[in-house]
Every structure is written in C-alpha cells, then in structure tokens.
Design a protein around this motif. Structure first.
Motif, PDB file in Angstrom:
ATOM      1  N   MET A  16     -59.841 -43.665 -67.740  1.00 51.81           N
ATOM      2  CA  MET A  16     -60.161 -42.645 -68.734  1.00 51.81           C
ATOM      3  C   MET A  16     -59.000 -41.661 -68.777  1.00 51.81           C
ATOM      4  SD  MET A  16     -63.580 -42.793 -69.816  1.00 51.81           S
ATOM      5  CE  MET A  16     -64.592 -41.356 -69.579  1.00 51.81           C
ATOM      6  N   ILE A  17     -58.684 -41.158 -69.974  1.00 48.06           N
ATOM      7  CA  ILE A  17     -57.670 -40.127 -70.098  1.00 48.06           C
ATOM      8  C   ILE A  17     -58.209 -39.005 -70.981  1.00 48.06           C
ATOM      9  CG2 ILE A  17     -55.782 -41.762 -69.775  1.00 48.06           C
ATOM     10  CD1 ILE A  17     -55.224 -41.557 -72.783  1.00 48.06           C
ATOM     11  N   ALA A  18     -57.596 -37.848 -70.869  1.00 45.49           N
ATOM     12  CA  ALA A  18     -58.054 -36.676 -71.609  1.00 45.49           C
ATOM     13  C   ALA A  18     -57.708 -36.780 -73.084  1.00 45.49           C
ATOM     14  CB  ALA A  18     -57.439 -35.411 -71.022  1.00 45.49           C
ATOM     15  N   ILE A  19     -58.596 -36.260 -73.919  1.00 48.78           N
ATOM     16  CA  ILE A  19     -58.319 -36.077 -75.348  1.00 48.78           C
ATOM     17  C   ILE A  19     -57.608 -34.741 -75.488  1.00 48.78           C
ATOM     18  CG2 ILE A  19     -59.344 -35.844 -77.642  1.00 48.78           C
ATOM     19  CD1 ILE A  19     -61.808 -37.331 -76.516  1.00 48.78           C
ATOM     20  N   ARG A  50     -57.158 -47.039 -74.096  1.00 52.30           N
ATOM     21  CA  ARG A  50     -56.945 -47.785 -75.338  1.00 52.30           C
ATOM     22  C   ARG A  50     -57.671 -47.122 -76.508  1.00 52.30           C
ATOM     23  NH1 ARG A  50     -56.095 -53.196 -77.128  1.00 52.30           N
ATOM     24  NH2 ARG A  50     -56.004 -53.076 -79.406  1.00 52.30           N
ATOM     25  N   VAL A  51     -58.816 -46.525 -76.240  1.00 52.78           N
ATOM     26  CA  VAL A  51     -59.584 -45.873 -77.300  1.00 52.78           C
ATOM     27  C   VAL A  51     -58.812 -44.682 -77.853  1.00 52.78           C
ATOM     28  CG1 VAL A  51     -61.785 -44.798 -77.911  1.00 52.78           C
ATOM     29  CG2 VAL A  51     -61.731 -46.658 -76.242  1.00 52.78           C
ATOM     30  N   VAL A  52     -58.166 -43.927 -76.972  1.00 53.32           N
ATOM     31  CA  VAL A  52     -57.349 -42.797 -77.430  1.00 53.32           C
ATOM     32  C   VAL A  52     -56.174 -43.291 -78.264  1.00 53.32           C
ATOM     33  CG1 VAL A  52     -55.895 -40.868 -76.701  1.00 53.32           C
ATOM     34  CG2 VAL A  52     -58.051 -41.319 -75.514  1.00 53.32           C
ATOM     35  N   THR A  53     -55.565 -44.396 -77.850  1.00 50.56           N
ATOM     36  CA  THR A  53     -54.467 -44.984 -78.631  1.00 50.56           C
ATOM     37  C   THR A  53     -54.931 -45.356 -80.027  1.00 50.56           C
ATOM     38  OG1 THR A  53     -53.397 -45.845 -76.636  1.00 50.56           O
ATOM     39  CG2 THR A  53     -52.810 -46.880 -78.719  1.00 50.56           C
ATOM     40  N   GLN A  54     -56.098 -45.984 -80.121  1.00 52.97           N
ATOM     41  CA  GLN A  54     -56.638 -46.374 -81.427  1.00 52.97           C
ATOM     42  C   GLN A  54     -56.986 -45.136 -82.257  1.00 52.97           C
ATOM     43  OE1 GLN A  54     -55.489 -49.556 -80.530  1.00 52.97           O
ATOM     44  NE2 GLN A  54     -56.846 -49.974 -82.234  1.00 52.97           N
ATOM     45  N   LEU A  55     -57.437 -44.089 -81.578  1.00 50.63           N
ATOM     46  CA  LEU A  55     -57.798 -42.854 -82.270  1.00 50.63           C
ATOM     47  C   LEU A  55     -56.566 -42.198 -82.888  1.00 50.63           C
ATOM     48  CD1 LEU A  55     -60.401 -41.221 -82.742  1.00 50.63           C
ATOM     49  CD2 LEU A  55     -59.832 -39.891 -80.706  1.00 50.63           C
ATOM     50  N   LEU A 188     -63.598 -41.082 -93.592  1.00 50.67           N
ATOM     51  CA  LEU A 188     -63.645 -41.138 -92.140  1.00 50.67           C
ATOM     52  C   LEU A 188     -63.807 -42.575 -91.662  1.00 50.67           C
ATOM     53  CD1 LEU A 188     -63.812 -39.796 -89.332  1.00 50.67           C
ATOM     54  CD2 LEU A 188     -66.270 -39.454 -89.745  1.00 50.67           C
ATOM     55  N   ALA A 189     -64.740 -43.295 -92.283  1.00 51.17           N
ATOM     56  CA  ALA A 189     -64.983 -44.679 -91.882  1.00 51.17           C
ATOM     57  C   ALA A 189     -63.755 -45.552 -92.142  1.00 51.17           C
ATOM     58  CB  ALA A 189     -66.188 -45.238 -92.627  1.00 51.17           C
ATOM     59  N   ARG A 190     -63.085 -45.327 -93.255  1.00 46.08           N
ATOM     60  CA  ARG A 190     -61.935 -46.174 -93.622  1.00 46.08           C
ATOM     61  C   ARG A 190     -60.826 -46.073 -92.590  1.00 46.08           C
ATOM     62  NH1 ARG A 190     -57.445 -44.911 -96.488  1.00 46.08           N
ATOM     63  NH2 ARG A 190     -58.346 -43.027 -97.401  1.00 46.08           N
ATOM     64  N   VAL A 191     -60.473 -44.854 -92.191  1.00 46.96           N
ATOM     65  CA  VAL A 191     -59.360 -44.721 -91.256  1.00 46.96           C
ATOM     66  C   VAL A 191     -59.759 -45.192 -89.857  1.00 46.96           C
ATOM     67  CG1 VAL A 191     -58.280 -42.891 -92.591  1.00 46.96           C
ATOM     68  CG2 VAL A 191     -59.832 -42.277 -90.710  1.00 46.96           C
ATOM     69  N   MET A 192     -61.012 -44.986 -89.486  1.00 51.68           N
ATOM     70  CA  MET A 192     -61.453 -45.413 -88.162  1.00 51.68           C
ATOM     71  C   MET A 192     -61.566 -46.938 -88.086  1.00 51.68           C
ATOM     72  SD  MET A 192     -61.742 -42.762 -86.185  1.00 51.68           S
ATOM     73  CE  MET A 192     -62.849 -43.231 -84.846  1.00 51.68           C
ATOM     74  N   ILE A 193     -62.150 -47.557 -89.095  1.00 53.74           N
ATOM     75  CA  ILE A 193     -62.303 -49.011 -89.088  1.00 53.74           C
ATOM     76  C   ILE A 193     -60.949 -49.699 -89.193  1.00 53.74           C
ATOM     77  CG2 ILE A 193     -63.246 -50.955 -90.408  1.00 53.74           C
ATOM     78  CD1 ILE A 193     -65.673 -49.118 -91.023  1.00 53.74           C
ATOM     79  N   ALA A 194     -60.020 -49.118 -89.959  1.00 54.79           N
ATOM     80  CA  ALA A 194     -58.674 -49.676 -90.046  1.00 54.79           C
ATOM     81  C   ALA A 194     -57.980 -49.673 -88.692  1.00 54.79           C
ATOM     82  CB  ALA A 194     -57.849 -48.898 -91.062  1.00 54.79           C
ATOM     83  N   GLY A 196     -59.542 -50.263 -85.936  1.00 56.48           N
ATOM     84  CA  GLY A 196     -60.258 -51.188 -85.068  1.00 56.48           C
ATOM     85  C   GLY A 196     -61.615 -50.737 -84.591  1.00 56.48           C
ATOM     86  N   PHE A 197     -62.021 -49.513 -84.947  1.00 60.55           N
ATOM     87  CA  PHE A 197     -63.323 -49.009 -84.527  1.00 60.55           C
ATOM     88  C   PHE A 197     -64.448 -49.637 -85.346  1.00 60.55           C
ATOM     89  CE2 PHE A 197     -60.424 -45.731 -83.083  1.00 60.55           C
ATOM     90  CZ  PHE A 197     -60.974 -45.304 -81.890  1.00 60.55           C
TER      91      PHE A 197
END
Length: 239
Positions: A16-19, A50-55, A188-194, A196-197
């Motif tokens: 886990m890493i900090a946001i 990896r989640v932060v990278t995708q974010l 919001l959904a478009r940028v997040m799904i693009a 990989g979320f």
C-alpha cells in the motif's frame, strides 16, 4: 454472498502507498474519521501501488479534456472494523430517517433496512475469501473538482442510500440540470474505466482495480480475468 465474492483471490503481495494530496484533491478532514470510525493508526488515504498508478492515468486523461480539473478522493482504504462501524452508522441513520431506533426495530423492519444498507455497503466480513472491497486497498470513492477547486455537482452526495446513487439515474431525464449531472457522472466513469477501473453497479462514485468486484465486472464485460489480485490487507501485514 454477493456474486463477485465467488471470484478466487490470488494475492500478489503488492504494498500500500499513500495517496499524495499534492497529486489529487482529497476530502479533509476525512468524513468517517469525523464520525469516530476506528482507524487507529491506519490512514484511509492509502491504496495498493498499482491502483495509485492507474488513478494517475485516469487524472491525466481527465486533464487532457478539462485542464485544471482533478479527481477528489473521498475514501479509499477501509479496515474491516471501519466497514462494520459505517454499516452500523448507516443502519442507524436509515432507522432515524423513519422516526425509529435500531433497538426498537421489528425483525421485518431490521431485514428491510439491512437489505437497503447492503445495496450500497459490502458486508464487513472477516472471511479471507470475501473481503470488503475497500479493505483490500483496491477500491476508492471519488468525485471531480473543477479548475477553480469547486466540487462538481453529481446530483447526489457520496454514500446516499437511495436510487439517486445509481450511475444512470438521471440518464433519461429531460431536465437540463439533471442531464448535466449525468454528463458529469459519465465523465468520471469514462476516465476511470479508460484507466482500467470498474464502477460499482449501484454507486456512481465507487471504482476499483484488482479486487473481486473488479474481476467479476471484468468477466461480465468479456475480459478474461480469472481471479482478483488483492485480498484483505490486514491478513498480509498483521495490522
């Protein structure tokens, strides 16, 4: 059991890493900590690496079309004890909205309200095969802020337990303001799904990458994902 909880977990052991607040907007003070949620020494503003990278990729995509806009993090990592606290809090709030108290609920009332709660909140399970998504460090609740730092109006607040929280609630509205709410949710959904979320089917604000819900939703869309990458964080680190 929810359908996504049948997906097997192959824990990858990613940290886990900090946001970092200089990269994203964050809600401060944290709304659940204000209520007294038992985080202890743990911070809600952590996610798997990896989640932060995708974010970051999602925010970069947002800023290509909307310079100066940012993702605003409402909630991320959530220990199971906090999940239990918020489920209990939400049940009490729903009972209070109907002029009731939890202690005075009949069995039928208890069941009805709990079904409503679990439409939006994952069960606070300690079973390692079915962790709450937020307890894996893979899920987060978020919205948008514009170039002036103002929160973008999505038509309903995060955590509202009503049909207004469904992502497409305003889709067929002919009212200009409600059409704008839908446009913001879709953005919001478009940028997040693009990036990989996957988005929670009942919550416009909830997205995840790598947990059971993400894997299950990926499967439903035809993506060959066979397992989740992340299990409950405390199990790995003993926190």
């Amino acid at each position: 059991m929810k359908p996504y909880q049948k997906v097997p977990i192959e824990e990858c052991g990613e940290p886990m890493i900090a946001i970092l607040p200089d990269l994203f907007a964050v809600v401060s003070p944290h709304p659940y900590q204000v209520l007294g949620a038992p985080y202890g020494e743990q911070s809600p503003y952590f996610l798997r690496q990896r989640v932060v990278t995708q974010l970051l990729a999602a925010q970069e995509a947002l800023q290509q079309d909307y310079p100066g806009w940012r993702l605003q993090i409402f909630d991320a990592y959530r220990p199971v004890a906090v999940q239990q606290f918020m489920v209990d809090q939400t049940l009490a709030d729903l009972a209070r909205s109907q002029g009731l108290t939890v202690a005075a609920l009949t069995p039928d009332q208890q069941q009805t309200l709990r079904e409503q709660v679990y439409t939006f909140w994952a069960p606070p399970s300690l079973d390692p095969t079915m962790p709450p998504p937020h307890s894996t460090g893979a899920a987060l609740d978020l919205t948008l802020v514009d170039g002036t730092g103002q929160v973008v109006d999505m038509g309903s607040p995060i955590d509202e337990c009503s049909p207004r929280s469904y992502p497409d609630y305003f889709q067929i509205s002919d009212r200009p303001l409600e059409r704008q709410y839908h446009h913001h949710r879709q953005l919001l959904a478009r940028v997040m799904i693009a990036a990989g979320f996957q988005r929670h089917p009942q919550e416009w604000w909830h997205f995840s990458w790598g947990d059971q819900l993400w894997a299950w939703l990926s499967q439903q869309s035809g993506t060959p994902v066979t397992s989740a990458h992340y299990g409950r964080y405390e199990l790995i680190h003993g926190n």
